[in-house]
Each structure stands twice: as structure tokens, then as C-alpha cells.
Design a protein around this motif. Sequence first.
Motif, PDB file in Angstrom:
ATOM      1  N   PHE A 220      -5.542   0.136  -3.198  1.00 25.58           N
ATOM      2  CA  PHE A 220      -5.684   1.271  -2.305  1.00 25.58           C
ATOM      3  C   PHE A 220      -6.772   0.990  -1.280  1.00 25.58           C
ATOM      4  O   PHE A 220      -7.724   0.280  -1.557  1.00 25.58           O
ATOM      5  CB  PHE A 220      -6.044   2.542  -3.088  1.00 25.58           C
ATOM      6  CG  PHE A 220      -5.111   2.830  -4.214  1.00 25.58           C
ATOM      7  CD1 PHE A 220      -3.838   3.315  -3.970  1.00 25.58           C
ATOM      8  CD2 PHE A 220      -5.487   2.606  -5.527  1.00 25.58           C
ATOM      9  CE1 PHE A 220      -2.966   3.574  -5.013  1.00 25.58           C
ATOM     10  CE2 PHE A 220      -4.630   2.862  -6.565  1.00 25.58           C
ATOM     11  CZ  PHE A 220      -3.363   3.344  -6.311  1.00 25.58           C
TER      12      PHE A 220
ATOM     13  N   ILE B 213       0.890   4.182  -2.876  1.00 27.67           N
ATOM     14  CA  ILE B 213       0.674   5.589  -2.539  1.00 27.67           C
ATOM     15  C   ILE B 213       1.875   6.426  -2.955  1.00 27.67           C
ATOM     16  O   ILE B 213       1.730   7.547  -3.448  1.00 27.67           O
ATOM     17  CB  ILE B 213       0.375   5.750  -1.033  1.00 27.67           C
ATOM     18  CG1 ILE B 213      -0.957   5.087  -0.674  1.00 27.67           C
ATOM     19  CG2 ILE B 213       0.376   7.205  -0.618  1.00 27.67           C
ATOM     20  CD1 ILE B 213      -2.160   5.700  -1.342  1.00 27.67           C
TER      21      ILE B 213
ATOM     22  N   ILE C   6       0.842  -1.203   0.000  1.00 29.67           N
ATOM     23  CA  ILE C   6       0.000   0.000   0.000  1.00 29.67           C
ATOM     24  C   ILE C   6       0.874   1.249   0.000  1.00 29.67           C
ATOM     25  O   ILE C   6       0.619   2.206  -0.732  1.00 29.67           O
ATOM     26  CB  ILE C   6      -0.960   0.000   1.212  1.00 29.67           C
ATOM     27  CG1 ILE C   6      -1.962  -1.146   1.112  1.00 29.67           C
ATOM     28  CG2 ILE C   6      -1.673   1.327   1.356  1.00 29.67           C
ATOM     29  CD1 ILE C   6      -2.943  -1.042  -0.024  1.00 29.67           C
TER      30      ILE C   6
ATOM     31  N   LEU D 213      -6.810   9.118  -2.258  1.00 26.00           N
ATOM     32  CA  LEU D 213      -6.115   9.332  -3.529  1.00 26.00           C
ATOM     33  C   LEU D 213      -6.322  10.745  -4.046  1.00 26.00           C
ATOM     34  O   LEU D 213      -5.449  11.308  -4.692  1.00 26.00           O
ATOM     35  CB  LEU D 213      -6.618   8.338  -4.581  1.00 26.00           C
ATOM     36  CG  LEU D 213      -6.177   6.907  -4.418  1.00 26.00           C
ATOM     37  CD1 LEU D 213      -6.855   6.043  -5.471  1.00 26.00           C
ATOM     38  CD2 LEU D 213      -4.687   6.796  -4.522  1.00 26.00           C
TER      39      LEU D 213
END
Length: 113
Positions: free
Chosen positions: A81, A26, A22, A87
Motif C-alpha cells: 500500500f 485496495i 496497488i 486504508l
Amino acid sequence: MNRVRTRTSKTGEIIAYSEGVIRKNISAVEYCRTSMAAISGCAAGILGLSGTLGFLFYFLSVFVLWLMVLAKSGIQWRKYFINRRNLLTNQFMGGLCTYVLFWTFLYGMVHVY
């Protein structure tokens, strides 16, 4: 060390997330956001956008990038995500600072000098 985060879905199914993966996803999105802020700032400066119109251009470019990331991740975005809203809002102000830097620099180079 990769940790696994879990949560329960609406159906009662346990969903596990790898923290390392993750973070990597990101990080890739933040790199894209910074690059997009620089490129759209250059475009806004060259086009001569000023004031509110320049800031609206940034908001539009952030939204378009968000849609492109969601389109790239597809229907199963939850694999990559945890939250779609993050986001859109993650590093929003950092991107804005980069955008303003490039926007004012190129506006000055093209339209003032």
C-alpha cells in the motif's frame, strides 16, 4: 497495462509501485470493508444497539479491520500500500451505508417484529 509510479524515500532511494497491483490490493481491502460492514451491522442489529452506541460500534469495527489489515501486511506494509491513512478512510461512507442498512434491517426484524 500496468504503470509504475515512483517516489523518493527519505534516504533518497527511488521506490517504484505497480499501479495494477496497488489497485488489486485496495480492491481486496474494499471487499473486506464491505463484508465487515454487513457483518458488524448484523451484529449491531441483533445486539439491539441504537443511536450513538450503534455508530460507535461501526467506528470500532472499521478501526479493528484497519489494524487487522496492517497486521496481515506486516512491518513491510509499504510493499502493498502507498499510504496507511487511505486504508482507514477509503470507502468509509460506502461502508457506513452498508452498515446502517444491515443494522436497521436486523434491528427491526429482531426487536420490533
